[in-house]
Design an enzyme around this catalytic site. Sequence first.
Site, mmCIF file in Angstrom:
data_model
loop_
_atom_site.group_PDB
_atom_site.id
_atom_site.type_symbol
_atom_site.label_atom_id
_atom_site.label_comp_id
_atom_site.label_asym_id
_atom_site.label_seq_id
_atom_site.Cartn_x
_atom_site.Cartn_y
_atom_site.Cartn_z
ATOM 1 N N CYS A 89 102.129 67.975 10.981
ATOM 2 C CA CYS A 89 101.999 69.119 10.084
ATOM 3 C C CYS A 89 100.552 69.563 9.889
ATOM 4 O O CYS A 89 100.300 70.698 9.496
ATOM 5 C CB CYS A 89 102.611 68.800 8.726
ATOM 6 N N HIS A 336 106.773 76.694 5.566
ATOM 7 C CA HIS A 336 105.908 75.735 6.260
ATOM 8 C C HIS A 336 106.145 75.830 7.766
ATOM 9 O O HIS A 336 106.913 75.058 8.337
ATOM 10 C CB HIS A 336 106.223 74.335 5.738
ATOM 11 N N CYS A 366 99.946 66.249 4.053
ATOM 12 C CA CYS A 366 100.530 65.042 4.629
ATOM 13 C C CYS A 366 100.982 65.336 6.058
ATOM 14 O O CYS A 366 101.310 66.474 6.401
ATOM 15 C CB CYS A 366 101.698 64.554 3.783
#
Length: 380
Positions: A89, A336, A366
Amino acid sequence: MAEAFIVGAVRTPVGTKKGALAAVHPADLGAHVLKEVVERTGVDPAAVEDVIMGCVSQAGPQALDLARTAWLSAGLPESVPGVTIDRQCGSSQQALHFAAQGVMSGTQDLVLASGVENMGMVPMGANVQFAVDNGLSLYGEGWGQRYGDQEISQFRGAQLMCEKWGFKREQLEEFALESHQRAARAIEAGHFDDQVAPLAGVERDEGVRPDTTLEKMAGLKPLRESWELTAAVASQISVGASAVLIASERAVEQHGLTPLARVVQLSLVGDDPVYMLTAPIPATRRALAKAGLSIDDIDVTEINEAFAPVPLSWIQELGADPERVNPNGGAIALGHPLGATGTVLMTKLVNELHRTGGRYGLQTMCEGGGQANVTIIERV
């Protein structure tokens, strides 16, 4: 050490997995923001020394070095190379780190950090499907000896965080509701207008639900029986692209660029890969210590809302002011798009510092494997 400056930052609207952007090829998504940041800054595109692009699911139309394909798809000079990277991510935040490090080392003067993910066209996990289809382990023998055969997933990690910090479903839902409300207010106030480059008829982020309520969230089933998590407190599956141009002081003068922010600190930390999502806490502590700053010095924080327990635990452990954290909403509301989110957050952060007159901004997120990037910038 040479200074690195952010001189341009732009993003597409963040689209939903079934929205208009889902039909746009990832290379064209990337091309759109790369071309846009070049045009907005007025820089000679041939002077760009590298294009570093984050992308997580590098399969199908996101394979074959998407950074290079996107740059060429934008009609930009063939002389400029590109490389695609995966730090899960945090991929495009890592792209920004690599770009800034190239400039700070003195070996480069102009580098584009970017990110792309079309999760409507290329489903999350598409790049690991071969292993799944053929009964192959994703981790190998050494991993098994160290961590056993326990489940490794972001969903379990988020639930483990709920148990460790004592978060209950109602608290998570209250945070999620606030994310939607902040994002809706920001959109209506036009806070994102200057940073967004409309595409395919989409001008605004598509995932925000201004009419959602705690009552609606309470009606959703948990991801698993007895878990605190529901879809309402997790980031949305999304589509988007973003780009940030990093320049040296020499490039700023040579090309007549306007610095928006100075890169102050770049930090990385690994943490427990089973919990997976906790690393922003120690990574932030390290970054602040190296920068000689405290959390009270940070005027705006962008922390990715992969799941509500991530920012909630970070706020609690760092003692941060919740009003300074994701002031315009986060991924629970805005979405996201994996590989793009890092530079999406940086684009939001730079613009918010200029809108409010804040000095320092901090970005963290994260990442799979129990990792986190932290970037601290200072408004110029």
